[in-house]
Structure formats: C-alpha cells, structure tokens
Design a protein around this motif. Sequence first.
Motif, PDB file in Angstrom:
ATOM      1  N   CYS A  85      32.713  33.074   5.002  1.00  0.00           N
ATOM      2  CA  CYS A  85      31.602  32.959   4.267  1.00  0.00           C
ATOM      3  C   CYS A  85      31.049  31.443   4.359  1.00  0.00           C
ATOM      4  CB  CYS A  85      31.807  33.458   3.045  1.00  0.00           C
ATOM      5  SG  CYS A  85      31.584  35.054   2.778  1.00  0.00           S
ATOM      6  N   PRO A  87      29.355  29.633   6.100  1.00  0.00           N
ATOM      7  CA  PRO A  87      27.893  29.218   6.318  1.00  0.00           C
ATOM      8  C   PRO A  87      27.075  29.539   5.178  1.00  0.00           C
ATOM      9  CG  PRO A  87      28.777  30.226   8.281  1.00  0.00           C
ATOM     10  CD  PRO A  87      29.836  30.364   7.280  1.00  0.00           C
ATOM     11  N   LEU A  88      27.481  30.914   4.458  1.00  0.00           N
ATOM     12  CA  LEU A  88      26.676  31.102   3.086  1.00  0.00           C
ATOM     13  C   LEU A  88      26.990  30.112   2.222  1.00  0.00           C
ATOM     14  CD1 LEU A  88      27.259  34.742   3.340  1.00  0.00           C
ATOM     15  CD2 LEU A  88      25.375  33.752   3.763  1.00  0.00           C
ATOM     16  N   HIS A  89      28.306  29.619   1.974  1.00  0.00           N
ATOM     17  CA  HIS A  89      28.771  28.704   0.970  1.00  0.00           C
ATOM     18  C   HIS A  89      27.758  27.295   1.088  1.00  0.00           C
ATOM     19  CE1 HIS A  89      31.634  31.031  -0.421  1.00  0.00           C
ATOM     20  NE2 HIS A  89      32.776  30.734   0.566  1.00  0.00           N
ATOM     21  N   MET A  91      24.894  27.065   2.897  1.00  0.00           N
ATOM     22  CA  MET A  91      23.433  27.395   2.258  1.00  0.00           C
ATOM     23  C   MET A  91      23.187  27.390   0.953  1.00  0.00           C
ATOM     24  SD  MET A  91      22.673  30.709   5.178  1.00  0.00           S
ATOM     25  CE  MET A  91      20.986  30.718   4.107  1.00  0.00           C
ATOM     26  N   HIS A  92      24.215  27.830   0.171  1.00  0.00           N
ATOM     27  CA  HIS A  92      24.002  28.007  -1.494  1.00  0.00           C
ATOM     28  C   HIS A  92      24.137  26.340  -1.821  1.00  0.00           C
ATOM     29  CE1 HIS A  92      25.065  28.623  -5.783  1.00  0.00           C
ATOM     30  NE2 HIS A  92      24.583  29.608  -5.464  1.00  0.00           N
ATOM     31  N   TYR A  97      19.902  29.107  -0.024  1.00  0.00           N
ATOM     32  CA  TYR A  97      19.941  30.653  -0.256  1.00  0.00           C
ATOM     33  C   TYR A  97      18.977  30.910  -1.503  1.00  0.00           C
ATOM     34  CZ  TYR A  97      22.575  34.648  -2.689  1.00  0.00           C
ATOM     35  OH  TYR A  97      22.714  35.734  -3.253  1.00  0.00           O
ATOM     36  N   TYR A 100      16.975  33.793  -0.037  1.00  0.00           N
ATOM     37  CA  TYR A 100      17.247  35.138  -0.007  1.00  0.00           C
ATOM     38  C   TYR A 100      16.582  35.864  -1.678  1.00  0.00           C
ATOM     39  CZ  TYR A 100      20.466  39.445  -0.481  1.00  0.00           C
ATOM     40  OH  TYR A 100      20.536  40.487  -0.655  1.00  0.00           O
ATOM     41  N   LEU A 262      31.746  37.661  -0.194  1.00  0.00           N
ATOM     42  CA  LEU A 262      30.894  38.071   0.664  1.00  0.00           C
ATOM     43  C   LEU A 262      29.653  38.853  -0.107  1.00  0.00           C
ATOM     44  CD1 LEU A 262      29.437  38.453   3.299  1.00  0.00           C
ATOM     45  CD2 LEU A 262      30.714  40.648   3.578  1.00  0.00           C
ATOM     46  N   TYR A 265      26.908  37.188  -2.293  1.00  0.00           N
ATOM     47  CA  TYR A 265      25.579  36.618  -1.769  1.00  0.00           C
ATOM     48  C   TYR A 265      24.955  37.771  -1.651  1.00  0.00           C
ATOM     49  CZ  TYR A 265      27.942  32.443  -1.329  1.00  0.00           C
ATOM     50  OH  TYR A 265      28.527  30.966  -1.547  1.00  0.00           O
ATOM     51  N   PHE A 266      25.570  38.674  -1.102  1.00  0.00           N
ATOM     52  CA  PHE A 266      24.903  39.987  -0.769  1.00  0.00           C
ATOM     53  C   PHE A 266      24.148  40.525  -2.010  1.00  0.00           C
ATOM     54  CE2 PHE A 266      24.807  44.716  -0.928  1.00  0.00           C
ATOM     55  CZ  PHE A 266      24.053  45.180   0.105  1.00  0.00           C
ATOM     56  N   ASP A 268      23.205  38.751  -4.956  1.00  0.00           N
ATOM     57  CA  ASP A 268      22.560  37.972  -5.466  1.00  0.00           C
ATOM     58  C   ASP A 268      23.415  37.512  -6.917  1.00  0.00           C
ATOM     59  OD1 ASP A 268      20.571  36.029  -6.170  1.00  0.00           O
ATOM     60  OD2 ASP A 268      19.157  37.479  -7.441  1.00  0.00           O
TER      61      ASP A 268
END
Length: 311
Positions: A85, A87-89, A91-92, A97, A100, A262, A265-266, A268
């Motif tokens: 995760c 890349p998501l971290h 982005m946040h 993020y 989204y 995960l 992020y999915f 919110d």
Amino acid sequence: MKNWKIKVNSVLQLTPGHVCFLSKVLCDAPAEGAGLLCRSLPSGALSCSDKLHLTPRCRRSRATRSSANMTLAMTLWKAVVNVLCLPLHLMHAVGLYNIYKRIFPMCQSSFSIAYNTKMHEQKKELFGSLTQFTKPGGRLTLLEIGCGSGTNFQYYPPGCKVICTDPNPHFEKYLSKTMADNDHLSYERFVVATGEDLGSVGHESVDVVVCTLVLCSVNDIPQTLREVHRILRPGGAFYFMEHVVADPSTWSYFFQHVLQPLWYYFGDGCEVIRETWKHLEAAGFSDLKLRHIQAPLVFMLKPHIVGYGVK
C-alpha cells in the motif's frame, strides 16, 4: 489415568524434579511426550492407550502459544500489505487521495443499494420503532450523521423532518435524487460537517439521531457520541447499525487486521477492527438496546451491532 505422576513415581521412584520434567514434556508436546513416556517405563507400568489428561495449566499454555503464533502471523502479513500500500500511503501524504473523495460518493451509492437489499429486514425492524420518540403533538425531527446518498430515507416514518449531515460535500447531488424519491419526508437542510463537530446544530434540538456504517470512519468515536448527547433532547434516541471487529478466535478477525491498511483507502477511512460497542456502553445512555448479529455480507463485514440508546 487420573494421576499419571503418582503411578510413574511409584514405578521408577522419580524425584519431584523428574516428575516436573515429564510434566513439561507432556505439556509442550502431548502426543510425542506420551510415546516417550510409555517407551521409557518398564513393561506393564503404563499403557500408551491410557488417557493422558492435560492439566488446565497445560491447556492454557497451548492456547497461549497458538494465540502468539496467530498474532505473529497477523503482524507479518499486515506488514506485507502495508508495503504493497506504499503508493496509497504516499498519495495520502501529498494530498492526492482527495481525488478519490470525489469518486467515493458514486462507489458508496452503489454499495448502499446492495447493502439495503441484504439488510432490508434488519433495517426495517430497527427503524420500526422511530415513532415512539415523536414529541407529543409534534412531528419527529431526525438528524442523520454521515447520511451519504440517503439510503436510509425509505425507512423513516411519513412526515418526519430530516436534517442531513456528511463531511463529504460531493454527496449532495446523490442526496437530492434520493430526497425526490422519498417525498413522504420533509428535508430541513444539508450540513457539511463531521460527526465530531455538529456545532451548527442546536442543543437538545432533535428527537432522534441516526448513524449507520459511520462510526467505523469517524476520527473520534467518544467525541461523536458527546455531540449526539448534546443535540438530542432529553428522552431522545440514538439509532445505530455498525460493522465491528470479529471474534479473536476467527479467521475473519485475522483477515480484518491483515487487510485493514488496504480497506482504509477503499472505504474512505473505514476501519473494520473497531470495538464500537465498548464506546456505546460507556457513552452514558439511560437505556441501551444493543445486539450483536452476523450480517449476510462478505466476511470482513459480517460482525454487526444494531440497536438504539436513549438519552
């Protein structure tokens, strides 16, 4: 065999230290230890078919080791998912993020329709008692925290006055459509606000507060419940339907913790590992009706609590 220590000691004249050692062997590896013990004793002293009774201490020892192994595996797999995760971290961390959040209302709207289909009977039963909190001679004033696209509206009684709140302003266009489809209600306003800060709503101004699948994502559950108490009139009620963490002895609990990074992020900000019922029990309601149920949903969301608390 009721007392293997006495029988073994009478044959071999073991010291207490030897008996303690054999006890440990049987506790750590009962099957292997029993075979070793039988082969070591003189013929006829002890049959391997004799039933060896583990003491409560042995059983606790095995349960503790099993729990420790699961905790270790859960921690390792969660670390793996956290790495995936990254890349998501990032982005946040840099604010990407938030893109989204514009898409999430569309995803949540589709999910809510499917959720209502699965949970229709449970929602119908839960909200069937709303009218008992209507003020004498008046009509029911209801505030929904995290109203989303308004999928609960169909369960509210005719004539009910609804105040909608949600921290995501992009829900408003979905909300407008649902309002038009549920013209048995009157809508006072839509307020962009988090559950922790409902400052634009007056003290003791509503009869009922509703919160479904929201306490999983608020930043501060106790503060949200304090706000609920503040805006509820005396004798008003807080209705809830929330998914919660599973029993620690289940695989659902294991996968809830492993996949949480995960899922955050999915969903919110959704957390599937919360013990929300503990906060409700500590919130100071004069009467709390709370039930644990298994919802007909994917294993991550099966454990639910439903009910209401009276101020």
